[in-house]
Write a protein that holds these residues in place. Structure first.
Motif, PDB file in Angstrom:
ATOM      1  N   HIS A 199       1.132 -10.319   5.929  1.00 37.91           N
ATOM      2  CA  HIS A 199       1.317  -8.896   6.243  1.00 37.91           C
ATOM      3  C   HIS A 199       2.172  -8.208   5.183  1.00 37.91           C
ATOM      4  N   ALA A 200       3.224  -8.898   4.735  1.00 32.44           N
ATOM      5  CA  ALA A 200       4.098  -8.318   3.712  1.00 32.44           C
ATOM      6  C   ALA A 200       3.346  -8.090   2.409  1.00 32.44           C
ATOM      7  N   LEU A 201       2.425  -8.985   2.087  1.00 23.72           N
ATOM      8  CA  LEU A 201       1.653  -8.829   0.845  1.00 23.72           C
ATOM      9  C   LEU A 201       0.673  -7.671   0.936  1.00 23.72           C
ATOM     10  N   PHE A 202      -0.142  -7.655   1.985  1.00 28.70           N
ATOM     11  CA  PHE A 202      -1.235  -6.694   2.038  1.00 28.70           C
ATOM     12  C   PHE A 202      -0.801  -5.295   2.477  1.00 28.70           C
ATOM     13  N   THR A 203       0.440  -5.126   2.882  1.00 29.16           N
ATOM     14  CA  THR A 203       0.943  -3.773   3.129  1.00 29.16           C
ATOM     15  C   THR A 203       1.592  -3.184   1.881  1.00 29.16           C
TER      16      THR A 203
ATOM     17  N   PRO B 121      -4.015  -6.674  -3.759  1.00 28.31           N
ATOM     18  CA  PRO B 121      -5.354  -7.108  -4.181  1.00 28.31           C
ATOM     19  C   PRO B 121      -6.321  -7.235  -3.009  1.00 28.31           C
ATOM     20  N   ALA B 122      -7.573  -7.473  -3.326  1.00 33.33           N
ATOM     21  CA  ALA B 122      -8.605  -7.618  -2.297  1.00 33.33           C
ATOM     22  C   ALA B 122      -8.528  -8.968  -1.609  1.00 33.33           C
ATOM     23  N   ARG B 123      -7.969  -9.977  -2.288  1.00 28.94           N
ATOM     24  CA  ARG B 123      -7.873 -11.334  -1.742  1.00 28.94           C
ATOM     25  C   ARG B 123      -6.659 -12.025  -2.348  1.00 28.94           C
TER      26      ARG B 123
ATOM     27  N   PHE C  10      -4.739 -21.688   1.963  1.00 24.29           N
ATOM     28  CA  PHE C  10      -5.796 -20.891   2.570  1.00 24.29           C
ATOM     29  C   PHE C  10      -5.899 -19.552   1.833  1.00 24.29           C
ATOM     30  N   ASP C  11      -7.017 -18.856   2.028  1.00 23.45           N
ATOM     31  CA  ASP C  11      -7.230 -17.525   1.470  1.00 23.45           C
ATOM     32  C   ASP C  11      -7.263 -16.507   2.602  1.00 23.45           C
ATOM     33  N   VAL C  12      -6.804 -15.295   2.307  1.00 27.31           N
ATOM     34  CA  VAL C  12      -6.935 -14.174   3.238  1.00 27.31           C
ATOM     35  C   VAL C  12      -7.352 -12.953   2.422  1.00 27.31           C
TER      36      VAL C  12
ATOM     37  N   THR D  45      -9.773  -8.544   5.940  1.00 27.35           N
ATOM     38  CA  THR D  45      -9.434  -9.319   7.133  1.00 27.35           C
ATOM     39  C   THR D  45      -8.061  -8.912   7.653  1.00 27.35           C
ATOM     40  N   HIS D  46      -7.099  -8.769   6.750  1.00 27.96           N
ATOM     41  CA  HIS D  46      -5.760  -8.331   7.148  1.00 27.96           C
ATOM     42  C   HIS D  46      -5.827  -7.034   7.935  1.00 27.96           C
ATOM     43  N   ASP D  47      -6.638  -6.096   7.474  1.00 27.98           N
ATOM     44  CA  ASP D  47      -6.687  -4.777   8.103  1.00 27.98           C
ATOM     45  C   ASP D  47      -7.340  -4.810   9.477  1.00 27.98           C
TER      46      ASP D  47
END
Length: 221
Positions: A127-131, A136-138, A162-164, A168-170
């Motif tokens: 969550h900290a990364l994708f906010t 990035p997209a992945r 693992f990859d996210v 998916t995060h959203d």
């Protein structure tokens, strides 16, 4: 095969499965709040640090860094096993782990306990990364732990990866994420076979220790 041992988090004996699941969700939110306070408080610009300086996570033996290139994103998270074990009384006092963890169980089930902690912390890192702005997209997430080798020098041991994706995060309902839910949102999951065997053995050990101690996980209050 993804490791997902039952959570030995805070006090949950003597409750129903649904009550334990709800309690584990509350504890998971507390872990994110205690360990990742600045990382999820506001949107930084990628690739910003996932942990603030002198964070509680670092004090308890957890570190994470973003390894960023023009076409790749990797979050590398590491647990210092010695510090993690030494800080277990503080984590128990903070309510992260159960007070029923005896010193003997702590010493004999370190891989089980480190896996439990990464299961709780991983969603916070995702969550900290994708906010972050311009995330990035992945991203690829890697967990390992370090422990003294035969010479006394620290040796790195793989745990899992693992990859996210950002998409998916959203789609994740972050306010209602429960313990272990993150596993259902991960791609390309790879668990080190040695670590997997250690966690599975220690899961059996801790289950037998509780049974021998007369603790019934499903007993009425």
């Amino acid at each position: 095969m993804r490791i997902c041992s039952f959570p030995f988090l805070s006090e949950h004996s003597g409750t129903s499965f649904n009550a334990r699941s709800g309690h584990a969700a509350r504890v998971a939110m507390m872990v994110a709040t205690v360990l990742l306070p600045a990382a999820v408080a506001h949107a930084a610009t990628y690739p910003a640090p996932l942990l603030p300086p002198n964070s509680t996570a670092q004090a308890w033996g957890v570190n994470a860094r973003i390894e960023h290139t023009a076409h790749d994103c990797t979050v590398h998270a590491t647990i210092d096993q010695q510090r993690f074990t030494a800080q277990m009384p503080q984590m128990i006092a903070a309510g992260i782990f159960s007070a029923r963890l005896t010193p003997d169980l702590i010493r004999s089930t370190p891989h089980y306990l480190m896996n439990t902690l990464q299961t709780d912390i991983s969603p916070g890192f995702v969550h900290a990364l994708f906010t972050q702005t311009n995330a990035p997209a992945r991203c690829h997430f890697i967990w390992d732990y370090v422990a003294p080798g035969p010479s006394g020098a620290p040796v790195s041991h793989p745990m899992l990866s693992f990859d996210v994706t950002h998409a998916t995060h959203d789609r994740i309902d972050w306010p209602h994420l429960k313990f272990g839910d993150m596993a259902g949102h991960e791609d390309a999951v790879s668990v080190d076979h040695i670590f997997d065997a250690q966690v599975n053995q220690e899961t059996l050990d801790i289950t037998m220790a509780l049974a021998h101690d007369g603790t019934d996980m499903d007993a009425p209050p």
